[in-house]
Design an enzyme around this catalytic site. Structure first.
Site, PDB file in Angstrom:
ATOM      1  N   GLU A  38       0.824  -1.212   0.000  1.00 23.96           N
ATOM      2  CA  GLU A  38       0.000   0.000   0.000  1.00 23.96           C
ATOM      3  C   GLU A  38       0.856   1.258   0.000  1.00 23.96           C
ATOM      4  O   GLU A  38       0.572   2.217  -0.714  1.00 23.96           O
ATOM      5  CB  GLU A  38      -0.952   0.020   1.213  1.00 23.96           C
ATOM      6  CG  GLU A  38      -2.115  -0.937   1.092  1.00 23.96           C
ATOM      7  CD  GLU A  38      -3.021  -0.626  -0.093  1.00 23.96           C
ATOM      8  OE1 GLU A  38      -3.099   0.536  -0.511  1.00 23.96           O
ATOM      9  OE2 GLU A  38      -3.638  -1.570  -0.629  1.00 23.96           O
ATOM     10  N   TYR A  54      -7.084   6.309   4.288  1.00 22.65           N
ATOM     11  CA  TYR A  54      -7.174   5.341   3.191  1.00 22.65           C
ATOM     12  C   TYR A  54      -6.382   4.064   3.513  1.00 22.65           C
ATOM     13  O   TYR A  54      -6.887   2.949   3.392  1.00 22.65           O
ATOM     14  CB  TYR A  54      -6.670   5.964   1.861  1.00 22.65           C
ATOM     15  CG  TYR A  54      -6.296   4.868   0.899  1.00 22.65           C
ATOM     16  CD1 TYR A  54      -7.289   4.190   0.192  1.00 22.65           C
ATOM     17  CD2 TYR A  54      -4.966   4.440   0.768  1.00 22.65           C
ATOM     18  CE1 TYR A  54      -6.972   3.131  -0.644  1.00 22.65           C
ATOM     19  CE2 TYR A  54      -4.638   3.386  -0.060  1.00 22.65           C
ATOM     20  CZ  TYR A  54      -5.644   2.736  -0.759  1.00 22.65           C
ATOM     21  OH  TYR A  54      -5.330   1.680  -1.557  1.00 22.65           O
ATOM     22  N   ASP A  61      -9.901   5.664  -2.540  1.00 22.62           N
ATOM     23  CA  ASP A  61      -8.716   6.209  -3.214  1.00 22.62           C
ATOM     24  C   ASP A  61      -9.172   6.924  -4.490  1.00 22.62           C
ATOM     25  O   ASP A  61     -10.384   7.067  -4.724  1.00 22.62           O
ATOM     26  CB  ASP A  61      -7.692   5.101  -3.521  1.00 22.62           C
ATOM     27  CG  ASP A  61      -8.168   4.149  -4.606  1.00 22.62           C
ATOM     28  OD1 ASP A  61      -9.373   4.183  -4.952  1.00 22.62           O
ATOM     29  OD2 ASP A  61      -7.337   3.382  -5.118  1.00 22.62           O
TER      30      ASP A  61
END
Ligand code: SF4
Length: 347
Positions: free
Chosen positions: A33, A116, A134
């Site tokens: 991520e 997020y 996102d």
């Protein structure tokens, strides 16, 4: 069929096979991520593999030096993110016994993890019911539901987060979150979305009203600030003078060269400029212009000039931040891209 079912069906047929989709390990998901915040999947994949090879566990990551981490991070930009990862790995080892958290409320407390990322890691690793929002999700929702609130305003963020959480398929949040993000990445793309073969096109507001290219709405960003860095190349045998960037600024803890920052782009003959160079490197210092590069960052444009210096006098006791290193050592040190490229082209 519902919006959620359409997305999940589409995903099961069209998804890309990516390594981080085969794991529920929160450490591995965290690596992917953070790296993918910096770059597209194709470019991020080799970084992800290298990080995992070098640091198979969070403890391995924590026991690396910051220079090792920044070296692997080179080329991704936003070096503070690489440093935050290192700090986070150490905190997880010290405060969580080396077990990377899986729950949103623990994750959000870690350095470099925002809303997020906390939602993504918690949903993918533990199935927590958190909607990820996102750029892909903003785009799909804005187009499908015809929302024209700007996505980069507090009001827009609130509206999209609320809708995303209402739509979340709670029975399998990981599957749904992956589905909507992947749909935005390869079907409902920013440019040339594949609307004519889209399973959602019958009810898609943007498609039906011919406003696909107008959504999502984003407010124009403030103009980027120009900065002017004048670097000086001093060499002695196979040694070169480098500076560690210690101040709180871009590229903190990376290495570059002795530098004078000016308010504008100056000619190497500018009298004030020559005067400030002589104040540091002695009255006989001879300045020769080598090259100019424009380096674009998210919020700044860095105008970089390189000058070679001859007949200088350099008093190291007055400049603790500057050190002579061999060219081999310089290879090992983490550097901004613009410096790395200059070295590759000139040494
Ligand atoms: S029809 Fe086009 S704009 Fe609408 S969801 Fe599908 S790809 Fe996106």
């Amino acid at each position: 069929m519902t919006f959620q079912n359409e997305l999940i069906n589409w995903y099961l047929i069209n998804k890309r096979d990516l390594p981080w989709r085969h794991t529920k390990d929160s450490y591995t998901i965290w690596l992917s991520e953070i790296i993918l915040q910096q770059t597209r999947v194709e470019q991020g994949l080799p970084y992800f593999n290298t990080f995992l090879e070098n640091f198979p566990s969070v403890s391995d990551f924590a026991s690396a030096t910051e220079a090792q981490v920044l070296n692997l991070w080179q080329g991704l930009g936003y070096y503070s993110r690489g440093r935050n990862m290192h700090a986070t790995a150490q905190l997880v080892v010290n405060n969580y016994n080396g077990t990377f958290p899986t729950l949103h409320d623990d994750l959000i407390k870690l350095k470099g993890i925002g809303e997020y990322t906390a939602a993504a890691i918690s949903s993918f690793s533990s199935g927590e019911a958190r909607a990820v929002v996102d750029g892909n999700v903003f785009r799909v929702l804005a187009r499908y539901f015809g929302i024209n609130t700007a996505i980069n305003t507090p009001e827009g963020k609130k509206q999209f987060f609320k809708l995303a959480n209402e739509l979340l398929f709670r029975e399998d949040s990981a599957l749904y979150n992956q589905a909507i993000m992947e749909f935005g990445a390869i079907q409902c793309k920013p440019k040339s979305p594949k609307c004519s073969i889209c399973p959602l096109n019958i009810d898609c507001f943007a498609y039906r009203n011919n406003v696909v290219n107008q959504l999502p709405v984003k407010l124009a960003k403030a103009e980027k600030k120009n900065r002017y860095f004048n670097y000086f190349i001093l060499t002695e045998g196979d040694k070169i003078l480098v500076r560690e960037r210690k101040k709180r600024d871009i590229w903190q803890h990376l290495y570059d060269f002795p530098c004078i920052e000016t308010e504008m782009l100056l000619d190497g003959n500018d009298l004030d400029f020559v005067e400030s160079v002589k104040n540091i490197f002695g009255n006989n210092a001879e300045i020769t212009f080598v090259s100019y590069k424009k380096h674009l960052l998210t919020h700044q444009i860095i105008n970089v000039q390189f000058f070679s210096l001859k007949n200088y006098i350099f008093n190291s006791s007055k400049h603790e931040e500057l050190n002579w290193v061999s060219l081999n050592t310089l290879d090992e040190l983490p550097k901004p891209n613009v410096i790395r490229n200059f070295i590759e082209e000139n040494f």
